[in-house]
Design an enzyme around this catalytic site. Structure first.
Site, PDB file in Angstrom:
ATOM      1  CD  GLU A 164      -3.105  -0.935   2.163  1.00 34.15           C
ATOM      2  OE1 GLU A 164      -2.970  -0.079   3.049  1.00 34.15           O
ATOM      3  OE2 GLU A 164      -4.081  -1.690   2.106  1.00 34.15           O
TER       4      GLU A 164
ATOM      5  CD  GLU B 226      -3.505  -5.694   4.114  1.00 32.92           C
ATOM      6  OE1 GLU B 226      -4.339  -4.896   4.601  1.00 32.92           O
ATOM      7  OE2 GLU B 226      -2.291  -5.501   4.134  1.00 32.92           O
TER       8      GLU B 226
HETATM    9  C1  BG6 Z   1      -4.097  -1.932   5.507  1.00 33.32           C
HETATM   10  C2  BG6 Z   1      -2.726  -2.278   6.021  1.00 33.32           C
HETATM   11  O1  BG6 Z   1      -4.052  -0.611   5.095  1.00 33.32           O
HETATM   12  O2  BG6 Z   1      -5.150  -1.932   6.400  1.00 33.32           O
HETATM   13  C3  BG6 Z   1      -2.715  -3.105   7.288  1.00 33.32           C
HETATM   14  O3  BG6 Z   1      -1.964  -2.904   5.029  1.00 33.32           O
HETATM   15  C4  BG6 Z   1      -3.760  -2.554   8.237  1.00 33.32           C
HETATM   16  O4  BG6 Z   1      -1.427  -3.122   7.829  1.00 33.32           O
HETATM   17  C5  BG6 Z   1      -5.115  -2.708   7.576  1.00 33.32           C
HETATM   18  O5  BG6 Z   1      -3.754  -3.130   9.499  1.00 33.32           O
HETATM   19  C6  BG6 Z   1      -6.258  -2.284   8.444  1.00 33.32           C
HETATM   20  O6  BG6 Z   1      -6.066  -0.979   8.874  1.00 33.32           O
HETATM   21  P1  BG6 Z   1      -6.510  -0.513  10.315  1.00 33.32           P
HETATM   22  O7  BG6 Z   1      -6.188   0.910  10.382  1.00 33.32           O
HETATM   23  O8  BG6 Z   1      -7.948  -0.789  10.397  1.00 33.32           O
HETATM   24  O9  BG6 Z   1      -5.701  -1.363  11.240  1.00 33.32           O
END
Ligand code: BG6
Length: 488
Positions: free
Chosen positions: A170, A384
């Site tokens: 990202e 993800e």
């Molecule tokens: C993504 C990242 O942006 O979102 C992760 O790659 C991150 O590392 C995930 O944990 C969720 O984001 P957040 O802010 O809800 O923990």
């Protein structure tokens, strides 16, 4: 496209889950590891939620065998993790810390011994502090060179064992949070510096891909991009244009560089007018053109909605020719919003939101996958996707039906995208275990496995499979067939 029958998931589809080093490992200074920018940043009061940090996290460094055993129990086919650069090179460059390298080799061996495909991310935001101090981190080309050397060490050591490699996680998110909003390290609010750093990260990404293709010809490498499709707020052609601008500014700005080796012209021109476009040398252009990824990693949480911005609206309504260059005017009146000339964002009234206000949009997932396939024609690996929620432990159980619903809906849209013709490698849910949310501490949970700790106390760090763990186990066991059965 409507399908009366969905295609099955490919037989070799990689059902996975993901994590990142700083968010799970802990052992922040163990066995010769050097500090990262996150170790430093989280020490400063007020930078993170309730002063949470990754010093211990969920102690995956010491408990990885227990975690891999749980992955095996679940039937996971792939596990995406990241390497902490400063475990391998405590200073970011120089002498290799063998103990750090061995940890990742042991983890990879453990995964392979359990028939789990390792998916290795080279950079998930934890830049060695030494590089930040010596070179101003990503603002210097020396950091891109250091990244290439760090990658060389990993390609040499793990190139024969790991097939799937992710370069940058990202890039859009960590550059914006780190250099525009000042909410992640290095805590800067300066757009010119953001675009300059972003360009150097593009160079680092291209160098790594180029080197990988020389050193690991049998492997596959690509960046993981946080993609959010843009919708027009209405069918007003001005809103449609605004959404196209949003796509270009938010997405193509990064993806075109990865896949076509060049910045999209419209956006570059806007930034150049504002005096904040990065300097791109001929050598950079050649390198970026040469380094094509083998696949695109896509992290999907939600998209956005665009409408014509107020400034443009006035211009259109008055139908006057203004002698003032609106771009320069914007630059002086609000240098922190270059996109104002292109689009404004709006709330989407059609979508529900998570506890943290993130839109929930499974159909947007299909839109995203199709757009990426259509524009870039590369295999896609979803690296993800998941739901952050406040899970309640009761009687040693977590009944996270809301997470199951979220994943079920998203996976069905993914299956529809496959049926449409999208070329998919796999899907890694975020996340396997609960882990540290960068700015939300340990209360915002994503995992299939609950980890019993809170913001203040580590407790015993017990691992407790949630209901979603068993649900995903069945999805994997049936290669996705249970998704449709659940719908009946
Ligand atoms: C993504 C990242 O942006 O979102 C992760 O790659 C991150 O590392 C995930 O944990 C969720 O984001 P957040 O802010 O809800 O923990």
């Amino acid at each position: 496209m409507f399908h009366s029958k969905l295609d099955p998931f490919p037989t070799d589809f990689l059902w996975g889950a993901a994590s990142a080093a700083y968010q799970v490992e802990g052992a922040w200074d163990a066995d010769g590891k050097g500090p990262s920018i996150w170790d430093t940043y989280s020490q400063i009061a007020g930078n993170t939620f309730e002063e949470t940090n990754g010093k211990i996290a969920i102690d995956h460094y010491h408990r990885y065998k227990e975690d891999v055993a749980l992955m095996k129990q679940m039937g996971l086919k792939a596990y995406r993790f990241s390497v902490a650069w400063s475990r391998i090179l405590p200073e970011g460059e120089g002498a290799v810390n063998e103990a750090g390298l061995r940890f990742y080799e042991d983890l990879v061996d453990e995964l392979l011994a359990h028939d789990i495909e390792p998916v290795l991310t080279l950079y998930h935001w934890d830049l060695p502090q030494g590089l930040q101090d010596r070179y101003q981190g990503w603002e210097s080309r020396q950091t891109a060179e250091a990244f290439e050397n760090y990658c060389r060490i990993l390609f040499e050591r793990l190139g024969e064992k790991v097939t799937y490699w992710v370069t940058m996680n990202e890039q859009n998110v960590f550059t914006a949070l780190g250099y525009r909003w000042g909410a992640h390290p290095p805590g800067i609010k300066d757009l010119k510096r953001m675009y300059a750093a972003n360009h150097i990260i593009n160079i680092a990404n291209a160098k790594a891909i180029h080197l990988f293709h020389e050193m690991v010809p049998q492997g596959k490498i690509g960046p993981s991009f946080g993609y959010g499709p843009m919708y027009p707020f209405s069918c007003d052609p001005e809103d449609v244009l605004a959404a196209e601008n949003g796509e270009a500014f938010n997405n193509a700005w990064f993806l075109d560089v990865y896949c076509k080796g060049q910045y999209p012209k419209f956006v570059y021109k806007q930034l150049a007018k504002l005096g904040i476009a990065p300097e791109v040398t001929l050598e950079d252009q050649q390198l970026m053109k040469q380094a094509k990824p083998d696949f695109l990693g896509i992290n999907y949480y939600h998209g956005g909605t665009a409408q014509q911005n107020q400034f443009q609206k006035q211009q259109t309504a008055k139908k006057e020719f203004s002698k003032v260059d609106p771009y320069l005017m914007q630059a002086t009146s609000d240098a922190l919003a270059p996109e104002e000339n292109m689009f404004a964002t709006a709330e989407n009234p059609m979508l529900k939101k998570t506890d943290w206000g993130w839109e929930i949009d499974p159909v947007g997932f299909r839109v995203a996958l199709r757009r990426i396939q259509a524009n870039y024609d590369l295999p896609i690996f979803v690296t993800e996707n998941g739901l952050g929620a406040l899970d309640q432990l009761s009687d040693c159980q977590i009944h996270d039906s809301y997470r199951i619903d979220y994943l079920q809906e998203h996976l069905l849209e993914l299956q529809k995208a496959i049926t449409d013709g999208v070329d998919m490698i796999g899907y890694c849910a975020w996340s396997f275990t609960d882990l540290l949310s960068w700015l939300n501490g340990y209360q915002k949970r994503y995992g299939f496995v609950y980890v019993d700790r809170d913001n203040q106390q580590e407790k015993q760090l017990a691992r407790i499979p949630k209901d979603s763990f068993y649900w995903y186990q069945e999805v994997i066991r049936t290669n996705g067939a249970s998704l449709l059965q659940n719908e009946k």
